[in-house]
Write a protein that holds these residues in place. Structure first.
Motif, PDB file in Angstrom:
ATOM      1  N   THR A 150      34.160  10.294  14.019  1.00 21.91           N
ATOM      2  CA  THR A 150      33.629   9.359  15.000  1.00 21.91           C
ATOM      3  C   THR A 150      32.588  10.061  15.870  1.00 21.91           C
ATOM      4  O   THR A 150      32.772  11.211  16.258  1.00 21.91           O
ATOM      5  CB  THR A 150      34.758   8.814  15.896  1.00 21.91           C
ATOM      6  OG1 THR A 150      35.738   8.175  15.064  1.00 21.91           O
ATOM      7  CG2 THR A 150      34.241   7.799  16.890  1.00 21.91           C
ATOM      8  N   TRP A 151      31.497   9.347  16.155  1.00 25.55           N
ATOM      9  CA  TRP A 151      30.441   9.811  17.027  1.00 25.55           C
ATOM     10  C   TRP A 151      30.210   8.740  18.093  1.00 25.55           C
ATOM     11  O   TRP A 151      30.217   7.552  17.782  1.00 25.55           O
ATOM     12  CB  TRP A 151      29.142  10.034  16.259  1.00 25.55           C
ATOM     13  CG  TRP A 151      29.264  11.014  15.147  1.00 25.55           C
ATOM     14  CD1 TRP A 151      28.907  12.336  15.157  1.00 25.55           C
ATOM     15  CD2 TRP A 151      29.759  10.768  13.817  1.00 25.55           C
ATOM     16  NE1 TRP A 151      29.159  12.918  13.936  1.00 25.55           N
ATOM     17  CE2 TRP A 151      29.692  11.970  13.094  1.00 25.55           C
ATOM     18  CE3 TRP A 151      30.269   9.641  13.172  1.00 25.55           C
ATOM     19  CZ2 TRP A 151      30.092  12.081  11.769  1.00 25.55           C
ATOM     20  CZ3 TRP A 151      30.677   9.749  11.845  1.00 25.55           C
ATOM     21  CH2 TRP A 151      30.589  10.963  11.167  1.00 25.55           C
ATOM     22  N   THR A 152      29.954   9.166  19.330  1.00 22.82           N
ATOM     23  CA  THR A 152      29.734   8.215  20.419  1.00 22.82           C
ATOM     24  C   THR A 152      28.431   8.547  21.132  1.00 22.82           C
ATOM     25  O   THR A 152      28.109   9.720  21.347  1.00 22.82           O
ATOM     26  CB  THR A 152      30.906   8.258  21.419  1.00 22.82           C
ATOM     27  OG1 THR A 152      32.119   7.964  20.714  1.00 22.82           O
ATOM     28  CG2 THR A 152      30.725   7.242  22.525  1.00 22.82           C
ATOM     29  N   THR A 208      29.390   3.451  19.058  1.00 24.15           N
ATOM     30  CA  THR A 208      30.188   4.390  18.269  1.00 24.15           C
ATOM     31  C   THR A 208      29.829   4.224  16.799  1.00 24.15           C
ATOM     32  O   THR A 208      29.614   3.106  16.330  1.00 24.15           O
ATOM     33  CB  THR A 208      31.697   4.108  18.450  1.00 24.15           C
ATOM     34  OG1 THR A 208      32.016   4.213  19.833  1.00 24.15           O
ATOM     35  CG2 THR A 208      32.543   5.075  17.657  1.00 24.15           C
ATOM     36  N   THR A 247      31.582   5.302  13.143  1.00 27.55           N
ATOM     37  CA  THR A 247      32.823   5.828  12.574  1.00 27.55           C
ATOM     38  C   THR A 247      32.794   5.706  11.059  1.00 27.55           C
ATOM     39  O   THR A 247      32.161   4.810  10.510  1.00 27.55           O
ATOM     40  CB  THR A 247      34.056   5.097  13.144  1.00 27.55           C
ATOM     41  OG1 THR A 247      35.236   5.666  12.576  1.00 27.55           O
ATOM     42  CG2 THR A 247      34.019   3.609  12.854  1.00 27.55           C
ATOM     43  N   THR A 248      33.512   6.610  10.418  1.00 31.41           N
ATOM     44  CA  THR A 248      33.691   6.527   8.969  1.00 31.41           C
ATOM     45  C   THR A 248      35.044   5.918   8.611  1.00 31.41           C
ATOM     46  O   THR A 248      35.401   5.866   7.428  1.00 31.41           O
ATOM     47  CB  THR A 248      33.570   7.921   8.311  1.00 31.41           C
ATOM     48  OG1 THR A 248      34.505   8.803   8.934  1.00 31.41           O
ATOM     49  CG2 THR A 248      32.159   8.478   8.438  1.00 31.41           C
ATOM     50  N   SER A 249      35.780   5.447   9.604  1.00 31.54           N
ATOM     51  CA  SER A 249      37.084   4.836   9.354  1.00 31.54           C
ATOM     52  C   SER A 249      36.912   3.476   8.678  1.00 31.54           C
ATOM     53  O   SER A 249      36.373   2.540   9.271  1.00 31.54           O
ATOM     54  CB  SER A 249      37.849   4.664  10.660  1.00 31.54           C
ATOM     55  OG  SER A 249      39.044   3.935  10.420  1.00 31.54           O
ATOM     56  N   GLN A 291      31.289  -4.862  15.603  1.00 35.34           N
ATOM     57  CA  GLN A 291      30.460  -4.167  14.636  1.00 35.34           C
ATOM     58  C   GLN A 291      29.039  -4.704  14.701  1.00 35.34           C
ATOM     59  O   GLN A 291      28.806  -5.910  14.696  1.00 35.34           O
ATOM     60  CB  GLN A 291      31.026  -4.324  13.216  1.00 35.34           C
ATOM     61  CG  GLN A 291      30.292  -3.446  12.231  1.00 35.34           C
ATOM     62  CD  GLN A 291      31.087  -3.146  10.985  1.00 35.34           C
ATOM     63  OE1 GLN A 291      32.205  -3.619  10.811  1.00 35.34           O
ATOM     64  NE2 GLN A 291      30.512  -2.339  10.108  1.00 35.34           N
ATOM     65  N   THR A 324      23.337  10.683  11.620  1.00 35.99           N
ATOM     66  CA  THR A 324      24.763  10.888  11.381  1.00 35.99           C
ATOM     67  C   THR A 324      25.045  11.022   9.889  1.00 35.99           C
ATOM     68  O   THR A 324      25.804  11.906   9.474  1.00 35.99           O
ATOM     69  CB  THR A 324      25.556   9.709  11.986  1.00 35.99           C
ATOM     70  OG1 THR A 324      25.259   9.638  13.384  1.00 35.99           O
ATOM     71  CG2 THR A 324      27.044   9.888  11.792  1.00 35.99           C
ATOM     72  N   HIS A 336      26.405  14.502   7.801  1.00 38.49           N
ATOM     73  CA  HIS A 336      27.827  14.454   7.447  1.00 38.49           C
ATOM     74  C   HIS A 336      28.166  15.610   6.499  1.00 38.49           C
ATOM     75  O   HIS A 336      27.439  15.859   5.528  1.00 38.49           O
ATOM     76  CB  HIS A 336      28.162  13.112   6.793  1.00 38.49           C
ATOM     77  CG  HIS A 336      29.625  12.894   6.628  1.00 38.49           C
ATOM     78  ND1 HIS A 336      30.343  13.455   5.588  1.00 38.49           N
ATOM     79  CD2 HIS A 336      30.512  12.195   7.387  1.00 38.49           C
ATOM     80  CE1 HIS A 336      31.609  13.096   5.705  1.00 38.49           C
ATOM     81  NE2 HIS A 336      31.742  12.340   6.786  1.00 38.49           N
TER      82      HIS A 336
END
Length: 150
Positions: free
Chosen positions: A2-4, A9, A11-13, A58, A95, A99
């Motif tokens: 996660t990046w903010t 944000t 996220t890769t979730s 999103q 981002t 990665h």
């Protein structure tokens, strides 16, 4: 991961992906028009996904199909129209290319009709020898009646 940044944000979730939202956007895009929801869901399952959120909503998405060692293909990159012009696409690309699973790859491909300027900022260039590449391309695959024999 996660990046903010500010109110946003990345996220890769996969658990946080609003799949109906991603499907709605993609099914209206020029590259995946009319794509079925179940195909979007399967594509998410088989990819490294990056979702952009403003709080719990999103507002963007991208996915990378990769073996994590030598090759990756960037697909389905978008920022919701209401959130464009805020630098989110550039941050999303920063981002992605940083990665850990995507650094040091021998080849990283994408196809775009209209965002060359964005991707060039991250080292993407036109294919040097396009005559060496081949593909199977079925642009009307998701259109009604595309599979019929008529």
């Amino acid at each position: 991961m996660t990046w903010t940044k500010d109110d946003f944000t990345i996220t890769t979730s996969k658990d946080l992906i609003d799949v109906p939202y991603v499907h709605r956007f993609l099914s209206r895009s020029y590259w995946a028009q009319e794509i079925p929801a179940e195909v979007v869901a399967r594509s998410i399952e088989g990819s490294l996904c990056f979702s952009v959120f403003q709080q719990n909503n999103q507002v963007g998405f991208a996915r990378v199909i990769t073996d994590g060692a030598t090759f990756a293909y960037l697909a389905d990159v978008f920022i919701d129209e209401a959130f464009r012009g805020l630098g989110l696409s550039k941050w999303l690309m920063e981002t992605i290319v940083a990665h850990p699973s995507l650094t040091g790859l021998r080849r990283f491909l994408l196809v775009t009709r209209d965002a060359h300027g964005l991707y060039e900022q991250f080292g993407f260039t036109p294919i040097a020898h396009p005559e060496n590449f081949m593909s199977i391309h079925r642009p009307g695959l998701y259109s009604a009646g595309a599979g019929s024999n008529s």
